[in-house]
Design an enzyme around this catalytic site. Structure first.
Site, PDB file in Angstrom:
ATOM      1  N   HIS A   1      41.504  99.685  41.013  1.00  0.00           N
ATOM      2  CA  HIS A   1      42.021  98.923  39.867  1.00  0.00           C
ATOM      3  C   HIS A   1      41.197  99.263  38.621  1.00  0.00           C
ATOM      4  CE1 HIS A   1      42.928  96.432  43.526  1.00  0.00           C
ATOM      5  NE2 HIS A   1      44.136  96.636  43.031  1.00  0.00           N
TER       6      HIS A   1
ATOM      7  N   PHE B   1      45.039  83.416  48.707  1.00  0.00           N
ATOM      8  CA  PHE B   1      45.259  82.671  47.470  1.00  0.00           C
ATOM      9  C   PHE B   1      46.762  82.429  47.329  1.00  0.00           C
ATOM     10  CE2 PHE B   1      42.174  86.265  46.684  1.00  0.00           C
ATOM     11  CZ  PHE B   1      41.126  85.613  47.306  1.00  0.00           C
TER      12      PHE B   1
ATOM     13  N   ASP C   1      49.923  82.078  46.058  1.00  0.00           N
ATOM     14  CA  ASP C   1      50.625  82.257  44.791  1.00  0.00           C
ATOM     15  C   ASP C   1      52.119  82.417  45.046  1.00  0.00           C
ATOM     16  OD1 ASP C   1      50.817  84.764  45.911  1.00  0.00           O
ATOM     17  OD2 ASP C   1      50.016  85.844  44.187  1.00  0.00           O
TER      18      ASP C   1
ATOM     19  N   ASP D   1      44.414  89.292  51.429  1.00  0.00           N
ATOM     20  CA  ASP D   1      45.141  88.921  50.216  1.00  0.00           C
ATOM     21  C   ASP D   1      45.180  90.078  49.225  1.00  0.00           C
ATOM     22  OD1 ASP D   1      45.304  87.849  47.320  1.00  0.00           O
ATOM     23  OD2 ASP D   1      45.937  86.131  48.503  1.00  0.00           O
ATOM     24  N   TYR D   2      44.033  90.694  48.986  1.00  0.00           N
ATOM     25  CA  TYR D   2      43.983  91.849  48.072  1.00  0.00           C
ATOM     26  C   TYR D   2      44.988  92.918  48.518  1.00  0.00           C
ATOM     27  CZ  TYR D   2      39.474  90.334  45.964  1.00  0.00           C
ATOM     28  OH  TYR D   2      38.476  89.675  45.284  1.00  0.00           O
TER      29      TYR D   2
ATOM     30  N   ASP E   1      48.580  93.939  46.490  1.00  0.00           N
ATOM     31  CA  ASP E   1      48.848  95.313  46.050  1.00  0.00           C
ATOM     32  C   ASP E   1      50.103  95.857  46.729  1.00  0.00           C
ATOM     33  OD1 ASP E   1      46.718  95.372  44.315  1.00  0.00           O
ATOM     34  OD2 ASP E   1      45.394  96.494  45.654  1.00  0.00           O
TER      35      ASP E   1
END
Length: 341
Positions: free
Chosen positions: A53, A237, A239, A314-315, A319
């Protein structure tokens, strides 16, 4: 006032009583099997936060921690009303949308000499100054500008009054505990109190607060003040993108009634039953994926507890959602306009 149960405890409670969202144990196991070979890659690693990133800070410094705090304080509600009408921020020749538009806007402001990551600056920013910093390069503005202005002023003031103007002070106070830092954030910064009531019981998600802890861990590369021995105690997380991925991967399922509402573009309120079920079941589903992934490695004689946790999952999934947007477009995401997700 009694603190609500943790996000994981809340998720277990919600998943056990959910009517419109269901978690598939078999689906979670299949996702874990599909991820088995991904774990050694940069996409499923702490290093990937920086490597993959380009807008994230390179340094592991107090300034970088300040960047993380600012960005995560503003990390909410980026979804576009229409795919052909988005807020875009151009930075170094690339146009960014969604969350990355925020990061690009912050980096653009820093390049322009605006001390946007300084609490003493954003504690007193005017609405017009916030509009200028977060300006879009299209006719579509970044959503909830007034709320972002209020949250900036509020959070900057708390930093100045309680932590000497630096989030790193807060990090040091956590004494290398992710849970202690999470509590410090939730107790001191009102906008991070991501809680709801479900079946007459208070529940918590702490999406942005957990992201803040995780991103602090990531920017400091899990070392020094950024070493958290209990980082695996965080959940994903919750979302509006992760649930979409989980339904796409068949680890989670929506009722016909809920799917109809989502396809019609219904905008839910924060705390609505359907919204709470989606977020709670997403957390529980990902906890099962992590559990099955660890079990797969245990069968191979490998203890991967230091390399597999909900943060890295989560990451990876976030992505994945970005990279597979076309494949997932038949799965609608749940729409909520608020400062918690």
């Amino acid at each position: 006032m009694e603190a609500p149960p943790t996000p994981l405890e809340s998720a277990r409670f919600i998943a056990g009583r959910s009517r419109d969202v269901s978690v598939s144990e078999e689906g979670a196991r299949r996702v874990a099997e599909a991820l088995f070979d991904k774990v050694p890659s940069a996409a499923f690693s702490l290093a990937g936060w920086k490597q993959l990133h380009e807008l994230n800070p390179r340094a592991a410094s107090e300034e970088a921690v300040s960047w993380v705090f600012l960005v995560d304080t503003l990390n909410f509600s980026f979804w576009a009303e229409r795919d052909d009408q988005k807020c875009l921020v151009k930075y170094k020749g690339t146009a960014y949308s969604g969350y990355w538009a925020l990061c690009a806007a912050v980096n653009r402001a820093l390049d322009e000499g605006i001390p946007i990551t300084s609490a003493s600056y954003y504690a007193t920013m005017t609405l017009d100054q916030v509009r200028h910093v977060l300006r879009s390069d299209t006719e579509v503005p970044m959503p909830l500008i007034e709320e972002r202005h209020r949250v900036l002023n509020e959070s900057g003031t708390v930093l100045l009054e309680k932590f000497g103007g630096s989030f790193l002070t807060c990090v040091k106070m956590s004494e290398n505990s992710a849970q202690k830092l999470l509590r410090l954030v939730v107790e001191n910064f009102p906008s991070y109190r991501d809680e709801a009531v479900f079946e007459e019981k208070k529940v918590s998600f702490y999406k942005r607060a957990q992201i803040l802890v995780a991103d602090t861990w990531s920017v400091l590369e899990g070392k020094g003040d950024g070493f958290f021995g209990d980082i695996s105690s965080l959940t994903i997380f919750a979302d509006y993108r992760i649930p979409q991925v989980l339904v796409h991967l068949k680890a989670m399922k929506y009722s016909e009634e809920l799917m109809k509402k989502l396809r019609e573009g219904t905008i839910f309120q924060s705390g609505d039953k359907e919204e709470v079920e989606i977020r709670g079941c997403s957390i529980w589903c990902c906890a099962l994926i992590c559990k099955h992934l660890l079990e797969l490695y245990e069968k191979k004689g490998q203890d991967m507890r230091d390399q597999i946790n909900a943060v890295l999952l989560d990451y990876y999934l976030w992505d994945y959602a970005r990279d597979h947007r076309e494949e997932m477009k038949d799965i609608p995401f749940h729409r909520v306009r608020c400062e918690v997700l």
